[in-house]
Write a protein that holds these residues in place. Structure first.
Motif, PDB file in Angstrom:
ATOM      1  N   HIS A   8       0.873  -1.176   0.000  1.00 24.90           N
ATOM      2  CA  HIS A   8       0.000   0.000   0.000  1.00 24.90           C
ATOM      3  C   HIS A   8       0.911   1.226   0.000  1.00 24.90           C
ATOM      4  N   CYS A  30      -4.816   5.737  -0.041  1.00 25.80           N
ATOM      5  CA  CYS A  30      -3.840   4.752  -0.481  1.00 25.80           C
ATOM      6  C   CYS A  30      -3.466   5.094  -1.918  1.00 25.80           C
ATOM      7  N   GLU A  50      -1.342   3.318  -3.916  1.00 24.99           N
ATOM      8  CA  GLU A  50      -0.761   2.185  -4.652  1.00 24.99           C
ATOM      9  C   GLU A  50      -1.892   1.186  -4.851  1.00 24.99           C
ATOM     10  N   TYR A  51      -2.169   0.824  -6.095  1.00 25.74           N
ATOM     11  CA  TYR A  51      -3.290  -0.091  -6.339  1.00 25.74           C
ATOM     12  C   TYR A  51      -3.068  -1.396  -5.572  1.00 25.74           C
ATOM     13  N   CYS A  52      -4.053  -1.747  -4.699  1.00 26.28           N
ATOM     14  CA  CYS A  52      -3.839  -2.879  -3.812  1.00 26.28           C
ATOM     15  C   CYS A  52      -4.988  -3.881  -3.851  1.00 26.28           C
ATOM     16  N   HIS A  90      -9.292  -0.622  -3.436  1.00 26.01           N
ATOM     17  CA  HIS A  90      -8.175   0.313  -3.221  1.00 26.01           C
ATOM     18  C   HIS A  90      -8.664   1.759  -3.070  1.00 26.01           C
ATOM     19  N   MET A 104      -9.796   3.054   0.344  1.00 23.31           N
ATOM     20  CA  MET A 104      -8.873   2.930   1.484  1.00 23.31           C
ATOM     21  C   MET A 104      -8.450   4.326   1.943  1.00 23.31           C
TER      22      MET A 104
HETATM   23 CU1  CUA Z   1      -4.098   0.067  -0.221  1.00 26.23          CU
HETATM   24 CU2  CUA Z   1      -4.354   0.816  -2.392  1.00 26.23          CU
END
Ligand code: CUA
Length: 232
Positions: A164, A199, A201-203, A207, A210
């Protein structure tokens, strides 16, 4: 003739510097800074914008001037004639600009990463799809980040699953939360208010959701909140 050219070039350089300073003072690439890091990054971006604008206008201006006047090569015989002084000038000016900007950037980086005295430590754990904030000194764990204005803080990140990235735009800079390593971000919040951590960063599928609230409070309000959360 020569004096006139020197005068014209001097005026051009002064005008470009003026345009650069104007752009640097007007351009606001980031939201209003709320931490010492963000102030540094904001200044850095504006200086780069100003210098880039002055260089762009200078280069394009000379290009247009040469195309319109067509006098830089007055006779075919002049083609291939080198001018060591001119070459030295157009090598040394960009080199000097790059050198100054490099030293400035390194200084900003060192200032941002400098250890803060007596920081408030907060352990932040990321997981799909939430942020968890733990205050080890007082034993409080919450789902929102609260910080006292004016006191340095060190945020330490871990992840329970994937990568993340913690990002509060008004604080300047983002930092990855990794499953196998602790990362950290040092900053001093400067402006009270409610902000948002996202967030970056693609998680996974959620996502985009978040998100966590971030509050910067005056120190008294922060202590009261800590106690209301059951802190020591
Ligand atoms: Cu955690 Cu995107």
């Amino acid at each position: 003739m020569r004096e006139r050219n020197i005068l014209l070039v001097t005026i051009l350089v002064l005008v470009l510097i003026g345009v650069g300073i104007t752009v640097a003072s007007l351009v606001r690439p980031l939201p209003q800074a709320a931490s010492d890091r963000a102030v540094l990054v904001d200044q850095l971006l504006r200086v780069f914008f100003g210098v880039a604008t002055a260089v762009f206008l200078g280069v394009e201006g000379l290009l247009v001037f040469a195309a319109v006047r067509g006098r830089l090569v007055s006779t075919p015989a002049a083609i291939g004639n080198s001018s060591p002084a001119l070459e030295l000038l157009w090598l040394s000016v960009p080199a000097a600009i790059v050198l100054v900007l490099s030293v400035y950037s390194i200084r900003v980086l060192l200032l941002m990463e400098a250890p803060r005295s007596d920081p408030l430590r907060i352990e932040i754990t990321a997981s799909q799809y939430q942020w968890e904030f733990h205050y080890p000194e007082s034993g409080v764990t919450t789902d929102e980040l609260r910080l006292p204005a004016g006191r340095p803080a060190v945020l330490q990140f871990r992840s329970r699953d994937v990568i993340h990235s913690f990002w509060v735009p008004v604080f300047g800079g983002k930092v990855d939360a990794l499953p196998d390593r602790v990362t950290s971000l040092a900053l001093t919040p400067l402006r009270t208010g409610e902000y948002e951590a996202v967030c970056a960063e693609y998680c996974g599928p959620d996502h985009a959701g978040m998100i966590a609230s971030v509050w910067v409070e005056d120190p008294v309000g922060f202590e009261q909140w800590l106690q209301s959360e059951g802190g020591d």
